[in-house]
Scaffold this active site. Structure first.
Site, PDB file in Angstrom:
ATOM      1  N   HIS A 198       7.108  11.869  -3.651  1.00  0.00           N
ATOM      2  CA  HIS A 198       7.615  10.528  -3.341  1.00  0.00           C
ATOM      3  C   HIS A 198       6.633   9.441  -3.786  1.00  0.00           C
ATOM      4  O   HIS A 198       7.034   8.411  -4.336  1.00  0.00           O
ATOM      5  CB  HIS A 198       7.888  10.429  -1.832  1.00  0.00           C
ATOM      6  CG  HIS A 198       8.452   9.122  -1.400  1.00  0.00           C
ATOM      7  ND1 HIS A 198       9.761   8.763  -1.633  1.00  0.00           N
ATOM      8  CD2 HIS A 198       7.886   8.075  -0.747  1.00  0.00           C
ATOM      9  CE1 HIS A 198       9.972   7.555  -1.149  1.00  0.00           C
ATOM     10  NE2 HIS A 198       8.849   7.117  -0.608  1.00  0.00           N
ATOM     11  N   ALA A 220       2.345  14.558   0.903  1.00  0.00           N
ATOM     12  CA  ALA A 220       2.465  15.940   0.443  1.00  0.00           C
ATOM     13  C   ALA A 220       3.616  16.154  -0.535  1.00  0.00           C
ATOM     14  O   ALA A 220       3.752  17.231  -1.102  1.00  0.00           O
ATOM     15  CB  ALA A 220       2.638  16.859   1.647  1.00  0.00           C
ATOM     16  N   ALA A 273       0.847  -1.193   0.000  1.00  0.00           N
ATOM     17  CA  ALA A 273       0.000   0.000   0.000  1.00  0.00           C
ATOM     18  C   ALA A 273       0.880   1.241   0.000  1.00  0.00           C
ATOM     19  O   ALA A 273       1.649   1.455   0.930  1.00  0.00           O
ATOM     20  CB  ALA A 273      -0.925   0.000   1.210  1.00  0.00           C
TER      21      ALA A 273
END
Length: 156
Positions: A91, A88, A83
Site C-alpha cells: 500500500h 507490511a 506523511a
C-alpha cells in the site's frame, strides 16, 4: 570574466498567498509540518490571513485538491504536507508513488509552484525526525522551496 545573468528568487513572502494541503492521516506528524511551513512563511513576511490550510483525509487525495487550488487563481503557491509511513503491505508504494506523480502533474499543468512536503518514510521515527527534530522540518523546507520558486517564476 564574462557576466552571466542569474535569476534567483528572493525569500520575501510579503503580499503572497499560499494554500497548504495537509493530510489528516498521521496528523501528529503533519501538524508539526504545518507549524513549520506557517512559521517559515510568516517569518518571511507572509500575513497570517494570506495562508489557507485545507485538511484532507490522506495522501492519495492530495493531487486532486492541489490541482483545484492551483487552478482557482487565488494562490501564488501551494504546499503539500503529509506523511506516508511504510507498513507490511505494498500500500505504501502505491500511495506514495501516485501522490508524488499527481502532485508533480498538478504543478506542471497549472504553472503554480508547489512545495513538496510529503514525507515517505520506513518508520515513525524517521517521520518524527523530519517533522522538526534531527532532520529539520520538511514543512518549513517545502515552504522555502515554494517561496523561492514563486519569486523566480515572477522573473521569467
Amino acid at each position: 570574466m564574462l557576466h552571466i545573468k542569474t535569476i534567483e528568487g528572493q525569500l520575501d513572502a510579503k503580499g503572497l498567498k499560499f494554500a497548504i494541503v495537509a493530510t489528516r492521516f498521521n496528523d501528529f506528524i503533519v501538524d508539526r509540518l504545518i507549524g513549520g511551513a506557517c512559521d517559515y512563511l510568516q517569518r518571511h513576511g507572509c500575513d497570517r490571513e494570506n495562508l489557507t490550510i485545507v485538511r484532507i483525509p490522506g495522501a492519495f487525495e492530495m493531487p486532486l485538491v492541489a490541482k483545484k487550488l492551483a487552478h482557482s487563481g487565488k494562490y501564488d503557491g501551494i504546499i503539500a504536507l503529509g506523511a506516508v509511513i511504510r507498513g507490511a503491505t505494498p500500500h505504501f508504494d502505491f500511495v506514495s508513488n501516485e501522490a508524488s506523480k499527481g502532485l508533480a502533474q498538478a504543478c506542471l499543468e497549472s504553472g503554480v509552484p508547489l512545495g513538496f512536503g510529503l514525507l515517505t518514510t520506513d518508520n515513525i521515527e524517521q517521520a518524527i525526525e523530519r517533522a522538526g527534530s534531527k532532520a529539520g522540518n520538511k514543512g518549513a523546507e517545502a515552504a522555502a522551496a515554494v517561496l523561492e520558486t514563486v519569486r523566480v517564476m515572477e522573473q521569467l
